[in-house]
Each structure stands twice: as structure tokens, then as C-alpha cells.
Design an enzyme around this catalytic site. Structure first.
Site, PDB file in Angstrom:
ATOM      1  N   CYS A 169       1.185  -1.046   0.056  1.00 39.45           N
ATOM      2  CA  CYS A 169      -0.159  -0.227   0.251  1.00 39.45           C
ATOM      3  C   CYS A 169       0.956   1.071   0.161  1.00 39.45           C
ATOM      4  O   CYS A 169       2.082   1.385   0.469  1.00 39.45           O
ATOM      5  CB  CYS A 169      -0.711  -0.578   1.072  1.00 39.45           C
ATOM      6  SG  CYS A 169      -2.280   1.179   1.582  1.00 39.45           S
ATOM      7  N   HIS A 170      -0.064   2.619  -0.372  1.00 42.86           N
ATOM      8  CA  HIS A 170       1.371   3.601   0.004  1.00 42.86           C
ATOM      9  C   HIS A 170       0.515   4.389   0.905  1.00 42.86           C
ATOM     10  O   HIS A 170       1.175   5.520   0.856  1.00 42.86           O
ATOM     11  CB  HIS A 170       1.141   4.066  -1.879  1.00 42.86           C
ATOM     12  CG  HIS A 170      -0.370   4.625  -2.570  1.00 42.86           C
ATOM     13  ND1 HIS A 170      -1.270   4.105  -3.265  1.00 42.86           N
ATOM     14  CD2 HIS A 170      -1.592   5.447  -1.265  1.00 42.86           C
ATOM     15  CE1 HIS A 170      -1.963   4.082  -3.395  1.00 42.86           C
ATOM     16  NE2 HIS A 170      -2.243   4.848  -2.467  1.00 42.86           N
ATOM     17  N   HIS A 199      -3.887   0.456   6.607  1.00 36.61           N
ATOM     18  CA  HIS A 199      -4.937   1.928   6.962  1.00 36.61           C
ATOM     19  C   HIS A 199      -4.718   1.874   8.438  1.00 36.61           C
ATOM     20  O   HIS A 199      -6.025   2.827   9.044  1.00 36.61           O
ATOM     21  CB  HIS A 199      -5.600   1.014   6.296  1.00 36.61           C
ATOM     22  CG  HIS A 199      -6.004   1.474   4.424  1.00 36.61           C
ATOM     23  ND1 HIS A 199      -7.146   0.922   4.048  1.00 36.61           N
ATOM     24  CD2 HIS A 199      -4.483   1.892   3.930  1.00 36.61           C
ATOM     25  CE1 HIS A 199      -6.892   1.626   3.112  1.00 36.61           C
ATOM     26  NE2 HIS A 199      -5.658   2.316   2.577  1.00 36.61           N
TER      27      HIS A 199
END
Length: 434
Positions: A169-170, A199
């Protein structure tokens, strides 16, 4: 030369970005790039884009495109997965509209909450099928998973198959750059350690030239710095829990029970919660697609400057191929990496990458309050992963009942009714749940 396979290559913009990242490494410039998608039109556009990228970089990789997944996977060294099962219509719309009937509002619904649960349950079977093909056709390949819900999906892959995999993920990179701007220091000078789950990872260390930057950050927040208005939920969590975490305010708002509550429109207004944000993004993207598609397919349309992105995928491939080490943030199974989260959960932590592959770094204990919040997310991940194996409705119900946002807004009877309606509406996009 390595063979790098893209499953879901019709995600054209993302495919273009990752292909550009890969081909900018001289050691990877002659790689074989195998593009696969079930949509022939999107696949054709992705193939043209990949050739444009290669031409712009003046490199000559071997590029093939196919709708045959097994052909794309055959003898692959790396598999990059960017699939979305069910698309915007019907599945994303279903994930938003049915919960809304019960009074349950969402912002993004791709990671946690009832939207994340349903997205995971329809995606996991496809991912496991891909992995079964990999076990036969490229058993030593690394799977780089970009498909959300990240922790639910990557955890299921690692729990249920023999494939080497990491979820990427970024969010960490983006939050790091944002915090550097908030603090007014160069990004490359802001040292950090983050840990948690995708997240919902927390910056448990934040230093500039050896100085702890949390006192400064907390002071700026208490003084009402302008940047707080742009990220109200995450900075409110910092005020209350002492650490900064999460992918964005719109994401964090639906991972905890404090901001989206039935009958509390004042909270939504106070913290600028963008209800239905993902729906609006999808509509904008769909409206722009026809013009994008025309430009993508026009071989004379210039592609513009190719710049390296912050995505980790190309760095992982480069380090595995060359042995030159790098550190990324990856989603892996917890094996005493975070000592106050359960082993077997999918956690997001710093990882060392070299010829030995992706290796998680031991973080130790997270701050108790951060671990406690993260655990409320992990509960949902583990229960959804269990439901993907048992195929029992009662496990789907339990996953939803454990979700902080859902449990805050609905009774158990309402949760059961909502889950039943969602399962029926998804039809063949879901396996049969008994």
C-alpha cells in the site's frame, strides 16, 4: 531476465505507474512483462501504455498481453495483483446502498466495515484460485498484492496457500510525507517507525536528527495549526490517543466508533466526514474513462514524463534480483513481529528485502492504546478470513458484529438482516454461505 506478471492489468493507470517504476531500474529494463486481464479492451489499453513507457525510457522489455491467466503465470518470477472483484457496479454500489437502508453510513468501504467484509469475501476465493495456479505454474514466485481489503486478502493468502506473498500500500509513504510537511522538515530527514495493520498503522517513532517530534506535533495541533483542518480525524485521534495513525481521515473515520454515529450529524459536520466519498470517486473516474481510454489507445498520444512513484513493488523486485537491500512497509503474517498483537494476524510493519525476499522486522510492543484500537480491526480481519473458509453465514454475522462502526450503529438483529440482504444481492460474486 525476470518474468513479471500483472493480474488485473486493466487497472491501466496503476499498471503504467508500476511498469514505469520497474523499467527505470537498469537491471530490470529487459524484463518480460506479462499483462493479464479479463477485459480485452482494458488489456489492450494497458499493453499500449506499457509499450509507450518502454519507448519513453528507451528500454526494450518483452511485453505480452493475454486474457489467459495460466499463460501469464507460467514460470513467472513475480506476480503483481491489482484485481477488483465485482467492480463499481454492481458490487461497490451494493456495499454502500444496502447498509444505508439500515442507517449505516460509510466513506470508503474497501478495508473494514461491512463494505470491507463483503469485498473481502468476494475477493478471497479469486485470490486463492490465482495462488493455486501459482502453486502449479510458478511455485517460487513472489506475489505482490495490491488488492483491497489489504489485510483481509493478504492474510487469507498467507493462511490458506503456500505462496510467498506480501501486501503493499502507499498509505505509510503518504502519511510520512504529510507529517514532514506539517512539521516543516525535509521528508528524508524525518525518521520513523510505523506498525499496526493496513490503514490502521501507527507512527510509534517520529524523530528529526534524534529529536522526538511528537511534542512539537502535539503543540501544533493544540494551537490549531491550519493543517489540522485538512486531516481532522487523524489529528483528533492523536489528541486523544497520543499517536498519529491511519491512511487518511476519511478512512480512519470508519475504523473507529467515534465519528460516524446514527443521529449525530453534528459529528460528521464537525470532522468533515465525507460520507459516500468512494462512490463519488468512482463516478468521476467512470466519467473520465472514455477520454482516458481514447488517449491510452492512441499510439501517437504522448505519455509524458515517466517519474518514479512511491510504490514499493519495483524496489522489492530489484532487491530480490540484485541483492541490494532496501526497507519497505509490507503486510505479512505476524510472527512475534508485534508482540502485543496475535500471531497469525496480518500486520503492516517495516520489512527488509534482499535476495532472501521480504522479511518482517521485529517491532516489539506497540503502545497499549494503539494496539487496542488496532485489535478491534484485527478481530474483523480474522473473522472474515474464517468465514471465507467455513462458508457459514454465522461467521459473516460475527465479523460484522465485531466491526466497530457497524456495532456502534446497528443492533445484532439489524446486522444479521443486513448481512443476509447483502449476501443475496451479491449473488454469484460470492460463494454460497450456509
Amino acid at each position: 531476465m525476470p518474468k513479471i506478471t500483472f493480474i488485473g492489468a486493466g487497472s491501466c493507470v496503476f499498471t503504467k505507474t508500476l511498469v514505469g517504476d520497474i523499467l527505470q531500474f537498469p537491471e530490470l529494463a529487459d524484463s518480460e512483462i506479462a499483462l493479464m486481464d479479463i477485459d480485452p479492451d482494458r488489456l489492450e489499453a494497458a499493453e499500449i501504455l506499457a509499450h509507450k513507457v518502454a519507448e519513453a525510457l528507451n528500454v526494450k522489455p518483452k511485453i505480452i498481453a493475454t486474457t489467459d491467466r495460466r499463460a501469464a503465470l507460467d514460470v513467472a518470477n513475480y506476480v503483481i495483483c491489482t484485481i477488483q472483484v465485482g467492480g463499481y457496479e454492481p458490487c461497490t454500489v451494493i456495499d454502500f446502498e444496502i447498509p444505508k437502508k439500515y442507517g449505516l453510513k460509510q466513506t470508503i468501504a474497501d478495508t473494514l466495515g461491512i463494505g470491507g467484509i463483503m469485498r473481502g469475501l468476494r475477493t478471497i476465493p479469486v485470490l486463492i484460485s490465482i495462488c493455486r495456479d501459482m502453486e502449479e505454474l510458478c511455485p517460487d514466485a513472489w506475489l505482490l498484492n495490491y488488492s483491497n481489503p489489504m489485510a483481509i486478502n493478504t492474510g487469507a493468502i498467507l493462511q490458506q496457500t503456500k505462496i510467498k506473498a506480501v501486501g503493499l500500500c502507499h498509505g505509510i509513504q503518504g502519511a510520512h510525507g504529510w507529517l514532514a510537511r506539517c512539521l516543516g522538515v525535509p521528508r528524508e530527514e524525518l525518521a520513523f517507525i510505523a506498525a499496526g495493520t493496513n490503514h490502521c498503522a501507527w507512527f510509534i517513532k517520529l524523530e528529526h536528527k534524534g529529536e522526538d517530534m511528537y511534542p512539537r506535533l502535539r503543540q501544533l495541533v493544540e494551537e490549531g495549526a491550519e493543517f489540522v483542518k485538512q486531516d481532522p480525524v487523524r489529528f483528533e485521534m492523536l489528541r486523544r490517543f497520543g499517536y498519529y495513525g491511519g491512511e487518511s481521515s476519511e478512512h480512519m473515520a470508519e475504523y473507529v466508533p467515534y465519528f460516524i454515529r446514527k443521529g449525530r450529524e453534528d459529528l460528521i459536520e464537525r470532522f468533515s466526514i465525507p460520507i459516500d466519498e468512494y462512490i463519488r470517486r468512482c463516478i468521476r473516474q467512470n466519467e473520465a474513462w472514455d477520454e482516458q481510454y481514447r488517449k491510452f489507445k492512441d499510439r501517437n498520444e504522448p505519455i509524458g514524463e515517466i517519474r518514479r512513484s512511491s510504490e514499493y513493488g519495483s524496489y522489492i523486485i530489484h532487491s530480490c534480483e540484485t541483492g541490494e537491500p532496501c526497507v519497505v512497509y509490507g503486510n505479512v503474517l505476524n510472527r512475534n513481529h508485534i508482540t502485543n498483537l496475535p500471531n497469525g494476524a496480518c500486520v503492516e510493519i517495516p520489512c527488509l528485502v534482499d535476495r532472501n525476499g521480504v522479511q518482517g522486522v521485529v517491532v516489539g510492543d506497540m503502545p497499549v492504546q494503539c494496539a487496542a484500537i488496532t485489535m478491534t480491526n484485527v478481530n474483523v480481519h480474522l473473522m472474515t478470513q474464517k468465514a471465507s473458509v467455513t462458508r457459514k453465514r454465522e461467521d459473516v454475522y460475527r465479523a460484522a458484529m465485531l466491526d466497530p462502526l457497524t456495532a456502534t450503529n446497528l443492533t445484532m438483529d439489524e446486522i444479521v438482516a443486513m448481512c443476509d440482504e447483502l449476501i443475496e444481492a451479491h449473488g454469484d460474486y460470492l460463494p454460497k454461505f450456509e
